[in-house]
Design a protein around this motif. Structure first.
Motif, PDB file in Angstrom:
ATOM      1  N   THR A   1       4.448  -3.277  10.365  1.00  0.00           N
ATOM      2  CA  THR A   1       3.845  -2.172   9.609  1.00  0.00           C
ATOM      3  C   THR A   1       4.793  -1.610   8.571  1.00  0.00           C
ATOM      4  OG1 THR A   1       2.399  -1.552  11.451  1.00  0.00           O
ATOM      5  CG2 THR A   1       2.841   0.127   9.787  1.00  0.00           C
ATOM      6  N   ASN A   2       6.004  -1.250   8.972  1.00  0.00           N
ATOM      7  CA  ASN A   2       6.942  -0.645   8.033  1.00  0.00           C
ATOM      8  C   ASN A   2       7.425  -1.634   6.978  1.00  0.00           C
ATOM      9  OD1 ASN A   2       6.779   1.869   9.258  1.00  0.00           O
ATOM     10  ND2 ASN A   2       8.456   1.440  10.672  1.00  0.00           N
ATOM     11  N   ALA A   3       7.567  -2.897   7.379  1.00  0.00           N
ATOM     12  CA  ALA A   3       7.962  -3.916   6.405  1.00  0.00           C
ATOM     13  C   ALA A   3       6.920  -4.033   5.298  1.00  0.00           C
ATOM     14  CB  ALA A   3       8.156  -5.258   7.096  1.00  0.00           C
ATOM     15  N   ILE A   4       5.651  -4.081   5.676  1.00  0.00           N
ATOM     16  CA  ILE A   4       4.588  -4.237   4.687  1.00  0.00           C
ATOM     17  C   ILE A   4       4.436  -2.979   3.839  1.00  0.00           C
ATOM     18  CG2 ILE A   4       2.091  -4.560   4.411  1.00  0.00           C
ATOM     19  CD1 ILE A   4       2.228  -6.479   6.796  1.00  0.00           C
ATOM     20  N   LEU A   5       4.649  -1.809   4.432  1.00  0.00           N
ATOM     21  CA  LEU A   5       4.628  -0.572   3.643  1.00  0.00           C
ATOM     22  C   LEU A   5       5.668  -0.628   2.519  1.00  0.00           C
ATOM     23  CD1 LEU A   5       4.222   2.199   6.387  1.00  0.00           C
ATOM     24  CD2 LEU A   5       2.601   1.661   4.552  1.00  0.00           C
ATOM     25  N   GLY A   6       6.861  -1.101   2.853  1.00  0.00           N
ATOM     26  CA  GLY A   6       7.904  -1.210   1.850  1.00  0.00           C
ATOM     27  C   GLY A   6       7.599  -2.251   0.794  1.00  0.00           C
ATOM     28  N   ILE A   7       7.105  -3.395   1.232  1.00  0.00           N
ATOM     29  CA  ILE A   7       6.752  -4.465   0.295  1.00  0.00           C
ATOM     30  C   ILE A   7       5.658  -4.010  -0.660  1.00  0.00           C
ATOM     31  CG2 ILE A   7       5.672  -6.750   0.125  1.00  0.00           C
ATOM     32  CD1 ILE A   7       7.160  -7.433   2.775  1.00  0.00           C
ATOM     33  N   ASN A   8       4.623  -3.388  -0.105  1.00  0.00           N
ATOM     34  CA  ASN A   8       3.521  -2.923  -0.958  1.00  0.00           C
ATOM     35  C   ASN A   8       3.975  -1.848  -1.946  1.00  0.00           C
ATOM     36  OD1 ASN A   8       1.703  -4.674   0.174  1.00  0.00           O
ATOM     37  ND2 ASN A   8       0.810  -3.178   1.567  1.00  0.00           N
ATOM     38  N   ALA A   9       4.898  -0.994  -1.510  1.00  0.00           N
ATOM     39  CA  ALA A   9       5.417   0.044  -2.405  1.00  0.00           C
ATOM     40  C   ALA A   9       6.111  -0.573  -3.613  1.00  0.00           C
ATOM     41  CB  ALA A   9       6.386   0.949  -1.649  1.00  0.00           C
ATOM     42  N   ALA A  10       6.721  -1.754  -3.417  1.00  0.00           N
ATOM     43  CA  ALA A  10       7.367  -2.448  -4.535  1.00  0.00           C
ATOM     44  C   ALA A  10       6.352  -3.200  -5.382  1.00  0.00           C
ATOM     45  CB  ALA A  10       8.420  -3.415  -4.005  1.00  0.00           C
ATOM     46  N   LEU A  11       5.434  -3.908  -4.729  1.00  0.00           N
ATOM     47  CA  LEU A  11       4.496  -4.752  -5.467  1.00  0.00           C
ATOM     48  C   LEU A  11       3.531  -3.942  -6.325  1.00  0.00           C
ATOM     49  CD1 LEU A  11       3.615  -7.456  -2.780  1.00  0.00           C
ATOM     50  CD2 LEU A  11       5.267  -7.614  -4.650  1.00  0.00           C
ATOM     51  N   ILE A  12       3.198  -2.736  -5.865  1.00  0.00           N
ATOM     52  CA  ILE A  12       2.222  -1.928  -6.607  1.00  0.00           C
ATOM     53  C   ILE A  12       2.771  -1.497  -7.965  1.00  0.00           C
ATOM     54  CG2 ILE A  12       2.886   0.370  -5.778  1.00  0.00           C
ATOM     55  CD1 ILE A  12      -0.126   0.892  -5.337  1.00  0.00           C
ATOM     56  N   ARG A  13       4.075  -1.602  -8.145  1.00  0.00           N
ATOM     57  CA  ARG A  13       4.685  -1.202  -9.412  1.00  0.00           C
ATOM     58  C   ARG A  13       4.556  -2.285 -10.488  1.00  0.00           C
ATOM     59  NH1 ARG A  13      10.563   0.312  -7.596  1.00  0.00           N
ATOM     60  NH2 ARG A  13      10.829   0.680  -9.849  1.00  0.00           N
ATOM     61  N   TYR A  14       4.160  -3.500 -10.076  1.00  0.00           N
ATOM     62  CA  TYR A  14       3.938  -4.561 -11.058  1.00  0.00           C
ATOM     63  C   TYR A  14       2.518  -4.466 -11.609  1.00  0.00           C
ATOM     64  CZ  TYR A  14       8.109  -7.009  -9.246  1.00  0.00           C
ATOM     65  OH  TYR A  14       9.384  -7.351  -8.869  1.00  0.00           O
ATOM     66  N   GLU A  15       2.351  -4.762 -12.875  1.00  0.00           N
ATOM     67  CA  GLU A  15       1.010  -4.791 -13.455  1.00  0.00           C
ATOM     68  C   GLU A  15       0.205  -5.946 -12.860  1.00  0.00           C
ATOM     69  OE1 GLU A  15       1.005  -4.787 -17.681  1.00  0.00           O
ATOM     70  OE2 GLU A  15       2.081  -2.882 -17.855  1.00  0.00           O
ATOM     71  N   SER A  16       0.867  -7.050 -12.594  1.00  0.00           N
ATOM     72  CA  SER A  16       0.273  -8.185 -11.885  1.00  0.00           C
ATOM     73  C   SER A  16       1.358  -8.802 -11.020  1.00  0.00           C
ATOM     74  CB  SER A  16      -0.287  -9.224 -12.865  1.00  0.00           C
ATOM     75  OG  SER A  16       0.742  -9.724 -13.704  1.00  0.00           O
ATOM     76  N   LEU A  17       0.962  -9.470  -9.950  1.00  0.00           N
ATOM     77  CA  LEU A  17       1.949 -10.026  -9.030  1.00  0.00           C
ATOM     78  C   LEU A  17       2.809 -11.074  -9.731  1.00  0.00           C
ATOM     79  CD1 LEU A  17      -0.064 -10.468  -5.698  1.00  0.00           C
ATOM     80  CD2 LEU A  17       1.655  -8.746  -6.232  1.00  0.00           C
ATOM     81  N   PRO A  18       4.119 -11.035  -9.524  1.00  0.00           N
ATOM     82  CA  PRO A  18       4.996 -12.049 -10.124  1.00  0.00           C
ATOM     83  C   PRO A  18       4.598 -13.459  -9.674  1.00  0.00           C
ATOM     84  CG  PRO A  18       6.278 -10.230  -9.227  1.00  0.00           C
ATOM     85  CD  PRO A  18       4.869 -10.030  -8.761  1.00  0.00           C
ATOM     86  N   GLN A  19       4.730 -14.418 -10.572  1.00  0.00           N
ATOM     87  CA  GLN A  19       4.295 -15.779 -10.272  1.00  0.00           C
ATOM     88  C   GLN A  19       5.089 -16.425  -9.148  1.00  0.00           C
ATOM     89  OE1 GLN A  19       4.250 -18.039 -13.930  1.00  0.00           O
ATOM     90  NE2 GLN A  19       2.263 -17.212 -14.541  1.00  0.00           N
ATOM     91  N   ASN A  20       6.336 -15.989  -8.954  1.00  0.00           N
ATOM     92  CA  ASN A  20       7.136 -16.612  -7.904  1.00  0.00           C
ATOM     93  C   ASN A  20       6.937 -15.958  -6.535  1.00  0.00           C
ATOM     94  OD1 ASN A  20       8.499 -14.239  -8.610  1.00  0.00           O
ATOM     95  ND2 ASN A  20      10.507 -15.102  -8.118  1.00  0.00           N
ATOM     96  N   TYR A  21       6.198 -14.868  -6.476  1.00  0.00           N
ATOM     97  CA  TYR A  21       5.924 -14.214  -5.184  1.00  0.00           C
ATOM     98  C   TYR A  21       4.868 -15.015  -4.431  1.00  0.00           C
ATOM     99  CZ  TYR A  21       3.896 -10.925  -1.854  1.00  0.00           C
ATOM    100  OH  TYR A  21       3.394 -10.334  -0.718  1.00  0.00           O
ATOM    101  N   SER A  22       5.222 -15.489  -3.219  1.00  0.00           N
ATOM    102  CA  SER A  22       4.325 -16.342  -2.437  1.00  0.00           C
ATOM    103  C   SER A  22       3.780 -15.674  -1.187  1.00  0.00           C
ATOM    104  CB  SER A  22       5.056 -17.635  -2.042  1.00  0.00           C
ATOM    105  OG  SER A  22       5.409 -18.379  -3.182  1.00  0.00           O
TER     106      SER A  22
END
Length: 246
Positions: A199-220
């Motif tokens: 849960t906490n790992a995904i909260l942190g990941i989502n907090a970072a990803l939401i700052r991108y306009e679109s997901l980076p191409q290298n993010y898998s």
């Protein structure tokens, strides 16, 4: 999308662990919809001696032979722990392995998250230059974003958010899977499952990803460590928090 069957540790002479050929082919038959990468390596200076040419030769040769004997494997996943930032012998090993792999096979690396004042041990963190150098050799980076000895949920969520942005940017065009914790090492000192969890790992990941306009191409996506400590409750949390399904 990816499966990493545990094939550790290797022998001190560099020979990776043996497999049962029939069981290996059965696994590959059952996992045809996945890219299966045997997880090889071990503990530095106990099983793994990348500074020794003879050790590297045997490790590379035995890894390549496994892929030739079972061509449905998608590649190899290398995990040596601990591994201080800047270790030149590991670069030698990866370059030699990359050069020897059959065409089209993936070189995946269990990487280390960036250095941070919140968890200073240098043995389990890589600086920007070393991380980027490993990424240039590899096809896939899987940073182990746990064992950070965090006492508070907020500090771990912050670390995950910061690490997510850093490893995605430092990896260049190399594919990145973010390693998240699903295990219980209560009392170990370096991991508190009430803090470092899915849960906490995904909260942190989502907090970072939401700052991108679109997901980076290298993010898998993310990589769960480890399947054998998962249960229906944890799978439910994962599907709800990360997949958005029940």
């Amino acid at each position: 999308h990816y499966l990493y069957p545990h094939l550790c540790p290797c022998k001190a002479n560099g020979q990776i662990s043996p497999v049962d050929p029939e069981q290996t082919e059965l696994l590959l038959k059952c996992a045809q919809s996945f890219a299966v990468l045997p997880w090889v390596g071990g503990v530095l200076d106990v099983h793994c001696f990348p500074g020794a040419q003879a050790w590297r030769n045997r490790f590379v040769r035995s890894s390549v032979n496994l892929l030739k004997e079972h061509p449905d494997f998608a590649g190899i996943h290398v995990n040596i722990e601990p591994l201080p930032s800047g270790t030149p012998e590991f670069l030698l090993l990866l370059n030699e392995l990359k050069s020897a792999l059959p065409e089209g096979k993936i070189l995946s690396v269990a990487a280390y998250p960036p250095t941070t004042f919140l968890h200073p041990p240098i043995e389990v963190h890589w600086d920007k230059e070393y991380f980027a150098e490993i990424a240039r050799i590899s096809d896939q980076m899987v940073p182990m974003m746990y064992d950070a000895a965090q006492p508070l949920e907020k500090s771990y969520i912050y670390l995950m958010s910061r690490w997510t942005r850093q490893v995605i940017e430092w990896s260049g065009k190399t594919k990145v899977l973010l390693g998240i914790p699903a295990y219980d090492d209560t009392g170990a000192g370096y991991h508190e499952p009430e803090i470092e969890n899915i849960t906490n790992a995904i909260l942190g990941i989502n907090a970072a990803l939401i700052r991108y306009e679109s997901l980076p191409q290298n993010y898998s996506g993310v990589s769960i460590y480890c399947e054998w400590e998962m249960n229906p409750e944890k799978w439910g949390i994962f599907h709800r928090e990360f997949m958005g399904t029940e």
